[in-house]
Design a protein around this motif. Structure first.
Motif, PDB file in Angstrom:
ATOM      1  N   THR A  15       8.969   7.976  54.543  1.00 37.60           N
ATOM      2  CA  THR A  15      10.337   7.596  54.268  1.00 37.60           C
ATOM      3  C   THR A  15      10.319   6.278  53.571  1.00 37.60           C
ATOM      4  O   THR A  15       9.134   5.522  53.672  1.00 37.60           O
ATOM      5  N   ASP A  18      13.213   0.854  55.516  1.00 36.27           N
ATOM      6  CA  ASP A  18      14.554   0.272  55.739  1.00 36.27           C
ATOM      7  C   ASP A  18      14.518  -1.249  55.552  1.00 36.27           C
ATOM      8  O   ASP A  18      13.774  -1.795  55.921  1.00 36.27           O
ATOM      9  N   GLU A  19      15.465  -1.700  54.842  1.00 39.91           N
ATOM     10  CA  GLU A  19      15.468  -3.046  54.305  1.00 39.91           C
ATOM     11  C   GLU A  19      15.550  -3.965  55.490  1.00 39.91           C
ATOM     12  O   GLU A  19      14.870  -5.121  55.382  1.00 39.91           O
ATOM     13  N   ARG A  20      16.106  -3.759  56.452  1.00 44.12           N
ATOM     14  CA  ARG A  20      15.978  -4.431  57.750  1.00 44.12           C
ATOM     15  C   ARG A  20      14.792  -4.500  58.616  1.00 44.12           C
ATOM     16  O   ARG A  20      14.405  -5.559  59.005  1.00 44.12           O
ATOM     17  N   TYR A 204      11.278   5.289  58.433  1.00 43.79           N
ATOM     18  CA  TYR A 204      11.919   4.193  58.037  1.00 43.79           C
ATOM     19  C   TYR A 204      11.065   2.889  58.365  1.00 43.79           C
ATOM     20  O   TYR A 204      11.492   1.986  58.180  1.00 43.79           O
ATOM     21  N   ALA A 251      11.806  -0.660  63.306  1.00 43.39           N
ATOM     22  CA  ALA A 251      12.273   0.786  63.138  1.00 43.39           C
ATOM     23  C   ALA A 251      12.658   1.248  64.345  1.00 43.39           C
ATOM     24  O   ALA A 251      13.764   2.044  64.375  1.00 43.39           O
ATOM     25  N   ILE A 254      16.077   0.111  65.427  1.00 46.31           N
ATOM     26  CA  ILE A 254      17.132   0.647  64.527  1.00 46.31           C
ATOM     27  C   ILE A 254      17.435   2.122  65.135  1.00 46.31           C
ATOM     28  O   ILE A 254      18.728   2.567  65.107  1.00 46.31           O
ATOM     29  N   GLN A 258      21.002   4.007  66.038  1.00 46.46           N
ATOM     30  CA  GLN A 258      21.415   4.834  64.910  1.00 46.46           C
ATOM     31  C   GLN A 258      21.143   6.287  64.898  1.00 46.46           C
ATOM     32  O   GLN A 258      21.432   7.195  63.874  1.00 46.46           O
ATOM     33  N   ASP A 262      22.838   8.782  62.150  1.00 48.82           N
ATOM     34  CA  ASP A 262      21.768   9.634  61.237  1.00 48.82           C
ATOM     35  C   ASP A 262      22.262  11.026  61.101  1.00 48.82           C
ATOM     36  O   ASP A 262      22.190  11.905  60.274  1.00 48.82           O
ATOM     37  N   ARG A 355      17.670   9.123  55.825  1.00 47.86           N
ATOM     38  CA  ARG A 355      19.073   8.047  56.034  1.00 47.86           C
ATOM     39  C   ARG A 355      19.577   7.922  54.660  1.00 47.86           C
ATOM     40  O   ARG A 355      20.958   7.261  54.429  1.00 47.86           O
ATOM     41  N   PHE A 356      18.915   7.939  53.567  1.00 49.76           N
ATOM     42  CA  PHE A 356      19.234   7.287  52.347  1.00 49.76           C
ATOM     43  C   PHE A 356      19.651   8.247  51.307  1.00 49.76           C
ATOM     44  O   PHE A 356      20.189   8.197  50.114  1.00 49.76           O
TER      45      PHE A 356
END
Length: 378
Positions: A15, A18-20, A204, A251, A254, A258, A262, A355-356
Motif C-alpha cells: 500500500t 499514509d501521509e500521516r 499504509y 499506521a 490510524i 478508521q 475504510d 484507502r486511496f
C-alpha cells in the motif's frame, strides 16, 4: 503511460504510505536518531517512543505491548514463529495448501529437520473443512498454521471455530494475519491465537517492518533466529529500525480509528468493480463470496491470458497471484488448491483496492479491462 493516470489496484501486494504515517516518521531519520538501547537521555527518549509504538501495534490486535516482537516484515515473523518451535517435543505441523509461500516453504524446511507436516486441502470456495481439521489433529500435533484472510482471494476462515478445536487438543495456533490486520477487527484473545504475524506495508505503513505477536499466556519458548545483542527479549537481536517501527505504530493507531470508515468506502468500490466486470458472460469470482475481506476480488476471465491482460493494462496495476511470486508463468498454487484448472488459474486476476482508491479510477478500470479482455479472449 507517462501521460496516463496511474491506477493502483494491487493493495494486497503493498500500500501507499499514509501521509500521516510519513510525517510521524520523518523526525526519526534526522533529529531523533539515537539508538533505542543506549542509556543516555537521547536513547531513553527513543526507547520510550518504541515502547509506545509497541503499545499502538498491540492495541490493534488486543494484545499487550510486551507480546510484540518487531521484525523486518511478516515473512521474517513467520520464520521466527515456525523455526522457533524446533525445540518442542511434539514434531507435527498442520497447515493449509492455500497458505502463502512464506509458510509453505518454511514448513518444507521443517520437514528436513525431523518434522512431519500435513497440508490440508480446502473446499472449492477456499474455506477449510473444519471436520477434516478435527480428524487430522492428534496428541502429536504441535501447531496449526493458517491465514485469517487469503492474500489472493480474500477468503476469511472461521477462526473462532478452529481455535476451539485447537484449544481442546492443546495445539498452538499460528495465524498469518498479514492481509487482515489493519483492515478488519482482529482480537488475538477472543480468537484464541497464540502466534500472529503482520506487516506494516499492507495497511499504509512503511515497508521493511512487521511484527510477531507471541502470547504470554501460552508461555511459548521460541528459539531466536537472529542472535547477537539480545534485543527484544533475546528473540530478535539487532539495532531496531526506529523510523519504520514508529511508522508501524502510527499506521496501527490510524487503522484502529478508521477501520469502519475504510470498510464502508472500499467495499462499495469493490462491489462496483465486480458489478461492472461480471456483466461479461462467463467471468466469475474465485473463492467464497460471503466470507471474504472487503477489498479483494479475484476474477477469472476464461480464455484470457492474465499476463497478457496485465501488460496490456499498462497504467492500471493489478496482479495474477501473490506479489512475492508474481514473476512466473505457473498457475497460482492457491487457485489450483481450490480446484481450478491450469487454464482458469492462468486466466485469473486479483484486484485489491485500498484507502486511496477512487470511484473514477474504478470506472476507468472497468472500461479498460472489459475492452482488453474481449480483444484478448482466446
Amino acid at each position: 503511460m507517462q501521460n496516463q493516470q496511474h491506477i493502483y489496484l494491487d493493495n494486497n501486494a503493498t500500500t501507499r504510505v499514509d501521509e500521516r504515517v510519513l510525517e510521524t516518521m520523518l523526525s526519526y531519520f534526522t533529529d531523533l536518531y539515537a539508538n533505542s538501547t543506549s542509556t543516555h537521555i537521547a536513547g531513553l527518549t527513543i526507547n520510550e517512543a518504541v515502547e509506545n509504538a509497541a503499545w499502538q501495534t498491540a492495541n490493534l490486535i488486543n494484545a499487550n505491548a510486551e507480546e510484540i516482537i518487531f521484525t523486518s516484515g511478516a515473512t521474517e515473523a513467520i520464520n521466527l514463529a515456525i523455526r522457533g518451535l524446533a525445540n518442542q517435543e511434539r514434531k507435527e505441523i498442520v497447515t493449509v495448501a492455500t497458505e502463502h509461500k512464506a509458510v509453505l516453504e518454511t514448513c518444507r524446511f521443517m520437514e528436513t529437520s525431523g518434522f512431519e507436516v500435513t497440508y490440508l486441502p480446502t473446499r472449492p470456495d477456499g474455506i477449510l473443512n473444519i471436520n477434516l481439521l478435527n480428524e487430522v489433529i492428534t496428541h502429536k500435533t504441535l501447531v496449526f498454521i493458517m491465514m485469517l484472510s487469503n492474500n489472493e482471494t480474500g477468503v476469511i476462515q472461521n477462526v473462532m471455530e478452529i481455535s476451539k478445536i485447537l484449544k481442546a487438543k492443546n495445539v498452538l495456533f499460528l495465524c498469518d494475519a498479514t492481509q487482515a490486520v489493519g483492515k478488519i477487527p482482529v482480537d488475538v484473545k477472543t480468537m484464541g491465537i497464540d502466534l500472529l504475524t503482520l506487516s506494516a506495508h499492507k495497511f499504509y505503513g512503511p515497508k521493511g517492518v512487521g511484527a510477531l505477536y507471541v502470547s504470554a499466556q501460552a508461555k511459548i519458548k521460541l528459539l531466536p533466529q537472529i542472535t547477537g545483542g539480545g534485543q527484544q527479549q533475546k528473540l530478535r537481536s539487532g539495532t531496531l529500525n526506529i523510523p519504520a517501527i514508529i511508522g508501524l505504530g502510527k499506521a496501527s493507531e490510524i487503522a484502529v480509528n478508521q477501520l469502519k470508515e475504510d470498510e464502508i468506502k472500499i467495499k462499495k468500490l469493490r462491489n462496483k468493480l465486480e458489478t461492472g466486470l461480471l456483466q461479461f458472460e462467463g467471468f466469475f469470482i474465485n473463492g467464497n463470496i460471503q466470507n471474504r475481506i472487503y477489498n479483494t476480488s479475484n476474477i477469472c476471465f476464461p480464455g484470457v491470458n492474465s499476463e497478457q491482460l496485465i501488460l496490456a493494462l499498462g497504467n492500471i496495476s493489478v496482479s495474477n497471484g501473490a506479489s512475492c511470486s508474481a514473476v512466473t508463468s505457473e498457475p497460482s498454487h492457491v487457485l489450483k488448491a481450490m480446484g481450478l484448472s491450469d487454464e482458469d488459474a492462468l486466466s485469473s486476476i486479483r484486484f485489491s483496492l485500498g484507502r486511496f482508491t477512487t470511484s473514477e479510477e474504478i470506472d476507468i478500470a472497468i472500461e479498460r479491462v472489459l475492452s482488453l479482455a474481449e480483444k484478448l479472449k482466446n
